[in-house]
Design an enzyme around this catalytic site. Sequence first.
Site, PDB file in Angstrom:
ATOM      1  N   ASP A   7       0.887  -1.165   0.000  1.00 48.77           N
ATOM      2  CA  ASP A   7       0.000   0.000   0.000  1.00 48.77           C
ATOM      3  C   ASP A   7       0.924   1.213   0.000  1.00 48.77           C
ATOM      4  O   ASP A   7       1.438   1.610   1.045  1.00 48.77           O
ATOM      5  CB  ASP A   7      -0.898  -0.016   1.235  1.00 48.77           C
ATOM      6  CG  ASP A   7      -1.848   1.169   1.269  1.00 48.77           C
ATOM      7  OD1 ASP A   7      -2.193   1.694   0.192  1.00 48.77           O
ATOM      8  OD2 ASP A   7      -2.242   1.577   2.376  1.00 48.77           O
ATOM      9  N   GLU A  67      -1.515  -1.351  -4.995  1.00 50.35           N
ATOM     10  CA  GLU A  67      -2.774  -0.641  -5.173  1.00 50.35           C
ATOM     11  C   GLU A  67      -2.564   0.460  -6.201  1.00 50.35           C
ATOM     12  O   GLU A  67      -1.540   1.137  -6.190  1.00 50.35           O
ATOM     13  CB  GLU A  67      -3.228  -0.052  -3.838  1.00 50.35           C
ATOM     14  CG  GLU A  67      -4.645   0.457  -3.865  1.00 50.35           C
ATOM     15  CD  GLU A  67      -5.148   0.814  -2.484  1.00 50.35           C
ATOM     16  OE1 GLU A  67      -6.068   0.135  -2.017  1.00 50.35           O
ATOM     17  OE2 GLU A  67      -4.617   1.764  -1.885  1.00 50.35           O
ATOM     18  N   ASP A 140      -2.498   1.105   7.137  1.00 46.79           N
ATOM     19  CA  ASP A 140      -1.677   0.951   5.923  1.00 46.79           C
ATOM     20  C   ASP A 140      -1.207  -0.495   5.786  1.00 46.79           C
ATOM     21  O   ASP A 140      -1.109  -1.028   4.682  1.00 46.79           O
ATOM     22  CB  ASP A 140      -0.465   1.888   5.968  1.00 46.79           C
ATOM     23  CG  ASP A 140      -0.877   3.341   6.036  1.00 46.79           C
ATOM     24  OD1 ASP A 140      -1.343   3.865   5.014  1.00 46.79           O
ATOM     25  OD2 ASP A 140      -0.754   3.939   7.120  1.00 46.79           O
TER      26      ASP A 140
END
Length: 186
Positions: A7, A67, A140
Amino acid sequence: MITLGVDPGSIVTGYGVIGKSEAGFRVFDYSAIRPGGKCDFPQRIKYIYDTLEKVICAYKPTQLSLETAFYGKNAQSALKLGQVRGAIIILAMNYNLKFVEYSPREVKKSVAGTGNASKEQVAYMVKKMLSIDDEKMALDTSDALAIALCGHFKSASMAASEFKKQSRKATSWGEYILQNPQVVVK
């Protein structure tokens, strides 16, 4: 297959390393990379790169799931996020990892069942799916584990789909020739 989920962020980058065994998923490692605001931006990118490189060397993942970029209103933040993502993509290429990326909506849907899930719902489902009992896990980090799970689910789904295509039986000689043109001698 071992998957590294990332992430990306210019201030905090979460990562998670998971693998699949007969007993279920195995969590190898997860954490949040926090370079610190006192170093300049190129040093932060290097710190993120170096940390993820150590993770890759330690766990030897075959796939890196990332992502896709989130488009906010702050152009400067988007540019910085793009630079972090670029460094991570280069790292994946340098280690010949299969590179895949998923939208936040895809990740949420694959883990929580809905693309509109909150970060807290995603974290809850990740902890349940991976049997993690960590009350202090950063969002996160849970997002990174969700990205790794999504990558794992999607890769398994694509492999099954490809297997189905390969194992389709022809019902006639003509279909066989169409499905296997390499066997025709000209």
